[in-house]
Design an enzyme around this catalytic site. Structure first.
Site, short mmCIF file in Angstrom:
data_model
loop_
_atom_site.label_atom_id
_atom_site.label_comp_id
_atom_site.label_asym_id
_atom_site.label_seq_id
_atom_site.Cartn_x
_atom_site.Cartn_y
_atom_site.Cartn_z
N TYR A 93 6.47 9.94 1.24
CA TYR A 93 5.53 8.87 1.58
C TYR A 93 4.12 9.46 1.78
CZ TYR A 93 2.98 5.21 3.95
OH TYR A 93 2.00 4.30 4.27
N PRO A 126 -5.38 3.47 7.49
CA PRO A 126 -4.99 3.21 8.87
C PRO A 126 -3.92 4.15 9.39
CG PRO A 126 -4.55 1.31 7.42
CD PRO A 126 -4.77 2.51 6.56
N GLY A 127 -3.86 4.22 10.73
CA GLY A 127 -2.72 4.82 11.42
C GLY A 127 -1.69 3.73 11.68
N LEU A 128 -1.18 3.67 12.89
CA LEU A 128 -0.10 2.73 13.19
C LEU A 128 -0.59 1.28 13.21
CD1 LEU A 128 1.65 4.82 15.99
CD2 LEU A 128 2.63 4.24 13.76
N ASN A 174 -3.38 -3.07 -2.18
CA ASN A 174 -2.72 -2.99 -0.87
C ASN A 174 -1.22 -2.77 -1.00
OD1 ASN A 174 -2.16 -3.84 2.07
ND2 ASN A 174 -1.08 -5.38 0.88
N ALA A 207 0.20 -9.37 -1.17
CA ALA A 207 -0.52 -10.37 -0.36
C ALA A 207 0.41 -11.29 0.42
CB ALA A 207 -1.45 -11.19 -1.25
N GLU A 237 5.45 -5.46 8.85
CA GLU A 237 6.84 -5.22 8.45
C GLU A 237 7.07 -3.80 7.94
OE1 GLU A 237 7.76 -8.09 5.43
OE2 GLU A 237 7.37 -9.76 6.76
N GLY A 244 1.69 -8.90 6.04
CA GLY A 244 0.99 -7.74 6.59
C GLY A 244 -0.49 -7.69 6.27
C1 8X3 Z 1 1.39 3.99 7.77
C2 8X3 Z 1 1.02 4.85 8.92
O1 8X3 Z 1 1.63 6.86 10.35
O2 8X3 Z 1 3.42 5.33 9.78
O3 8X3 Z 1 0.94 4.46 6.58
O4 8X3 Z 1 2.54 6.79 8.11
S1 8X3 Z 1 2.22 6.00 9.28
#
Ligand code: 8X3
Length: 257
Positions: free
Chosen positions: A157, A187-189, A91, A14, A193, A17
């Site tokens: 990742y 989410p995408g982009l 999160n 928390a 940080e 971001g």
């Molecule tokens: C973050 C989005 O596309 O950089 O999880 O993996 S990405």
């Protein structure tokens, strides 16, 4: 919109971001917050701002979710009524590097697996039994498009986020027959940080990730988390994939320069 006023909401990661943005939107709606992060001073400054703006009730936890003993001892010492968490927002998470798997840094792998998968599991395992016995609760996991599509160098990742996706699904299956809801917001982009952490402070490389395109903001994602949490009790938003308009897949991004 169902009110979350005075609901107890625990948010991991928390201090910045998406986690800090979730703290803001849930405080705005009158929730009582338990904010957890490793960086206590940053957490304090997030909390001070929310207390000033919304007069929020806030409990701060200096906690590393990847440390199981710490998670268990800190959560078990939460005073009443704070231990009766209504909404858990898992999160906390990070990425490290974009190395080829066969050249990867094993310490980076440990850190991602320990935080993104094991940390989420430790908190969930500790808090969900109380939700079941009280007959109310909602778990929102922050996944990623990386859990849907693997991209070059994303290997471990992406695997951790695929695991988060499987754990959200598995938890929902296991909670069938209870009123507890489980959502995954993927989410995408998002410009936070995240990329600075991935590239260990190489800000130029981090900035390139969002160059020439309009990424999501942490606030965009936080509003979606809030939307999940404020649906009527019979509505479970199980999975939401949210991309910037300038992104159409994990690797397809429209950049103007
Ligand atoms: C973050 C989005 O596309 O950089 O999880 O993996 S990405």
């Amino acid at each position: 919109m169902v009110s979350i006023k005075d609901k107890i909401v625990l948010i991991t990661g928390a201090s910045s971001g998406i986690g800090a943005a979730c703290a803001h939107v849930f405080a705005r709606e009158g929730a009582a917050l338990i904010l957890a992060a490793r960086r206590f001073e940053r957490l304090q400054s997030v909390a001070e701002k929310l207390q000033r703006t919304f007069n929020s009730k806030i409990n701060l936890l200096k906690m590393d979710v990847s440390d199981r003993t710490q998670v268990e001892s800190i959560l078990s010492s939460l005073p009443a009524p704070w231990h009766e968490v209504d909404i858990l927002i898992n999160n906390a998470g990070l990425s490290r590097g974009l190395d080829k798997l066969y050249e990867g840094d094993i310490q980076d792998w440990e850190e991602m697996i320990d935080t993104n998968i094991k940390g989420l599991l430790y908190i969930t395992r500790f808090l969900v039994p109380g939700m079941v016995s009280r007959g109310r609760g909602h778990i929102v996991n922050l996944g990623s498009i990386a859990g849907h599509q693997t991209y070059t160098g994303g290997n471990v990742y992406c695997a951790t986020k695929a695991a988060v996706r499987a754990l959200s699904e598995g938890l929902k299956l296991d909670l069938l027959g209870t009123p507890i809801r489980v959502s995954s917001v993927d989410p995408g982009l998002v410009e936070t940080e995240f990329s600075q952490v991935r590239f260990r402070g190489d800000n130029r490389r981090a900035a390139k990730v969002y160059q020439g395109m309009n990424p999501l903001t942490a606030e965009d994602v936080a509003e979606i988390v809030l939307f999940c949490a404020t649906r009527p009790p019979h509505v479970n938003l199980s999975e939401i994939l949210v991309l910037p308009t300038d992104q159409s897949s994990a690797t397809m991004v429209d950049r103007k320069n």
